[in-house]
Design an enzyme around this catalytic site. Sequence first.
Site, short mmCIF file in Angstrom:
data_model
loop_
_atom_site.label_atom_id
_atom_site.label_comp_id
_atom_site.label_asym_id
_atom_site.label_seq_id
_atom_site.Cartn_x
_atom_site.Cartn_y
_atom_site.Cartn_z
N HIS A 65 4.88 3.17 1.30
CA HIS A 65 4.07 1.94 1.38
C HIS A 65 4.55 0.90 2.24
CE1 HIS A 65 0.97 3.34 -2.16
NE2 HIS A 65 1.76 4.27 -1.56
N ASN A 120 -1.03 -0.77 -4.18
CA ASN A 120 0.18 -1.23 -4.46
C ASN A 120 0.38 -1.91 -5.79
OD1 ASN A 120 1.36 -0.37 -2.06
ND2 ASN A 120 0.91 -2.40 -1.05
N HIS A 217 5.82 13.92 -3.22
CA HIS A 217 4.98 13.65 -4.65
C HIS A 217 5.59 14.73 -5.65
CE1 HIS A 217 1.10 12.39 -2.14
NE2 HIS A 217 1.93 11.51 -2.44
#
Length: 345
Positions: A65, A120, A217
């Site tokens: 991120h 976030n 993931h």
Amino acid sequence: MASFAVVFSHFAMLLLSVLPSGSSLSLDYYEKTCPGVDFIVNKAVKSAAYKDKTVPAGLLRMHFHDCFIRVLSSEFSTRLNFYVFDKTNLVLFAWVKGCDASVLLNSVGNNKAEKDGPPNLSLHSFFVIDNAKKELESYCPGVVSCADIVALAARDAVVLSGGPTWDVPKGRKDGRISKVSETIQLPSPSFNISQLQQSFSQRGLSLDDLVALSGAHTLGFAHCSSFEGRIRNFCPASNVDPEMNPSFAASLRNTCPVNNKAKNAGAYMDTSSTTFDNNYYRLILQKKALFSSDQALLNFPKTKNLVYKFASSKEAFNRAFVNSMIKMSSITGGQEIRKNCRAVN
């Protein structure tokens, strides 16, 4: 217009290949100024992960991120790496940001920072970076950037979860700007393959990188809101996404009931959510991926072939993941070495 988008996408990747930012990174950057940096960061990550098994997933996601809020922009910024002037349309395009630890900055006054953006809000384990920074400031004050700590912590998170290791190029600087509005640039769990390709190519990353990095993931947890659109009222013709295994969708509906009020309700990203492995790709082939963006990897020949390749070979996945992580984490454009990772100097 479509052909222009394709040409522009390739042009973006060409520009990235000549950016000066990555050239300042090196494996021995702190060899003389802070030789214990890897050990100190690793110790902080290990200590936290021992107490909380969700820490590795949090640190890896934090790094993604941070690095992914970086696009070709027509606005000036103090975080420019490179710009190009179009003599026909008089447009200035700028490479903005990268892995500069802007995701760590707290909101101040009227400026809401990235960490307060919707994508976030579920980020966690910031304290691990703080702990590492505190010890590094005692050992070699004013030397190691928060951005390098995040990159090293992400590597250590993968290793502690049973994944591959690699030497992290270092020398990143910390950014001074963090805006909540920029979090809209993060890839969405609902992206289709075209949107994913565009998002990655704008950051100089290929389809190979897309499939390899999606393998992150394999760790972690997803809240109901990130996949609810696939399990209920998907479209007029189907209540459930036809690309999702029906029994898997039924189990998710039980986990995420209508009018769910449980704040932390959700599902693990795969059945071995604290182990870094290639199970994620096998689940995609079984139509048991949580996100539309994960299942979308089967909708394009090249990415589909890579899913099959990584599903059948953990070694092939590990090699590709390491290469793509080094490539992604070399996108950087900060300006300083923060004393406190949560605030600019």
